[in-house]
Design an enzyme around this catalytic site. Sequence first.
Site, PDB file in Angstrom:
ATOM      1  N   PHE A  47       0.812  -1.222   0.000  1.00  0.00           N
ATOM      2  CA  PHE A  47       0.000   0.000   0.000  1.00  0.00           C
ATOM      3  C   PHE A  47       0.843   1.268   0.000  1.00  0.00           C
ATOM      4  O   PHE A  47       0.378   2.327  -0.417  1.00  0.00           O
ATOM      5  CB  PHE A  47      -0.964  -0.010   1.198  1.00  0.00           C
ATOM      6  CG  PHE A  47      -0.361   0.395   2.514  1.00  0.00           C
ATOM      7  CD1 PHE A  47      -0.541   1.678   3.016  1.00  0.00           C
ATOM      8  CD2 PHE A  47       0.345  -0.516   3.287  1.00  0.00           C
ATOM      9  CE1 PHE A  47      -0.012   2.046   4.249  1.00  0.00           C
ATOM     10  CE2 PHE A  47       0.873  -0.158   4.515  1.00  0.00           C
ATOM     11  CZ  PHE A  47       0.698   1.128   4.996  1.00  0.00           C
ATOM     12  N   LYS A  48       2.084   1.160   0.430  1.00  0.00           N
ATOM     13  CA  LYS A  48       2.936   2.355   0.468  1.00  0.00           C
ATOM     14  C   LYS A  48       3.137   2.956  -0.921  1.00  0.00           C
ATOM     15  O   LYS A  48       3.382   4.154  -1.057  1.00  0.00           O
ATOM     16  CB  LYS A  48       4.296   2.014   1.075  1.00  0.00           C
ATOM     17  CG  LYS A  48       4.245   1.297   2.419  1.00  0.00           C
ATOM     18  CD  LYS A  48       3.680   2.154   3.520  1.00  0.00           C
ATOM     19  CE  LYS A  48       3.552   1.407   4.825  1.00  0.00           C
ATOM     20  NZ  LYS A  48       4.773   1.237   5.587  1.00  0.00           N
TER      21      LYS A  48
END
Length: 465
Positions: free
Chosen positions: A114-115
């Site tokens: 998700f980063k």
Amino acid sequence: MKYISTRGEAPALGFEDVLLTGLARDGGLYIPSEWPQLSRDEIKSFRGMSYQDVAFRVMKPFVCNAHSSISEDDFEAIVAKAYSTFRHKAVVPLAQLDSNEWMLELFHGPTLAFKDVALQLLGHLFDHVLTKQGRKVTIVGATSGDTGSAAIECVRDRACAEIFMLHPYGRVSDVQRKQMTTVLSPNVHNLAVDGNFDDCQAMVKALFNDLSFRDEITLSAVNSINWARVMAQIVYYFTSAVALGAPDREVSYSVPTGNFGDIYAGYVAQQMGLPIKQLVVATNRNDILTRVLTTGDYSVGTVSPTISPSMDIQVSSNFERLLFNLYNKQGDDVRRLMNNLSQSKSFTIDGPELAKAQQIFDALQVSEEDTEATIGQVYRESGQVIDPHTAVGVQAARRKNADAATPMVTLSTAHPAKFPEAVEKVTGRHPDLPAHMADLFEREERCDRLTHDLDALKSYIRENI
């Protein structure tokens, strides 16, 4: 819109300065002076829009204003470039687990976590602003696993930055390590630190609080202390909620979290007008966030390694932003709490503020046994293979869901191939890396090992910029 420090003693800044500054000079974190508001009609207008179009509209008030020189046209182009690298056309698609249970797949970016959603944008913002100003920065960050590779990917080979990424030696998965250490770009420097993630994060914060060194190397941040990281994460709450019927119905979220940035973005979306019913904080046995939100006690313990290593955190940086909101933007209250944390490794949230937090958040600690059981249960029920962090979120969602009629969305924060041993142990299936990463374990690695020593870190940075 200006940005103010959570500790109240640093100058207010515009967006570009906040982007490049990271941590405020008083040790606090920057936060917008006010939340932009989106009406029901504006939220409803997002239906059928591409992720890029929604992202531009949600983030525009934070970026394009009287205190920023980034034009709307430039920002729209930056957003389009940032999300062109994702493997799924929807960027962050929803997957259905049960009749009203969903996963938001946040792992379709270049480094499978998700980063990427925030850091792909951050890289293009850095490039745009620094190129225009003719400047170069030194980025120093700490990672518990996923931030490192996403941050490296966002600035590799860019002339505007050198990046030094610290990870705890032996405490990230093999895939997470290789994603960082096989990037051989000359502006990328990987450091394996003897210690845990909190030790790495403490050294990075100490660099920011050493103002002379900070100025000497033009220090900047890509960790979630940087407001732009949180800002980018707000978007997927809007896209997923609208896909499930918002604003005409409420939507709930369960978020596996250690540093509190991902779920704080959900809180911001709620403050901007998105009808969110529940925000569930899901932690592994490193449960400081569960403890503080259920009892008010924020006492730092010992980090315990788990099969969900990106959440193996005791000191949660972004929680300071929530404290600022809970204490009605009183920087002196936040300073008092942070001073207590520094001196005694603990603080207590007072009664009214704790009650306010509990109106917004539910929280649950998920054991290692329940994490493994959930991986197996989801696989048997739906055929979906999920990573251990997502499993923590799914288990918390199922145990804390207050209303079966409200869609419950778990943020799926990482591709299962990043944690193949844990997944295969339960499912009997080895999750394969995507084609662009299939040769990861054949690639050359480059990494230096460092003791947990601030002076040694400073010397290393000076020698390598």
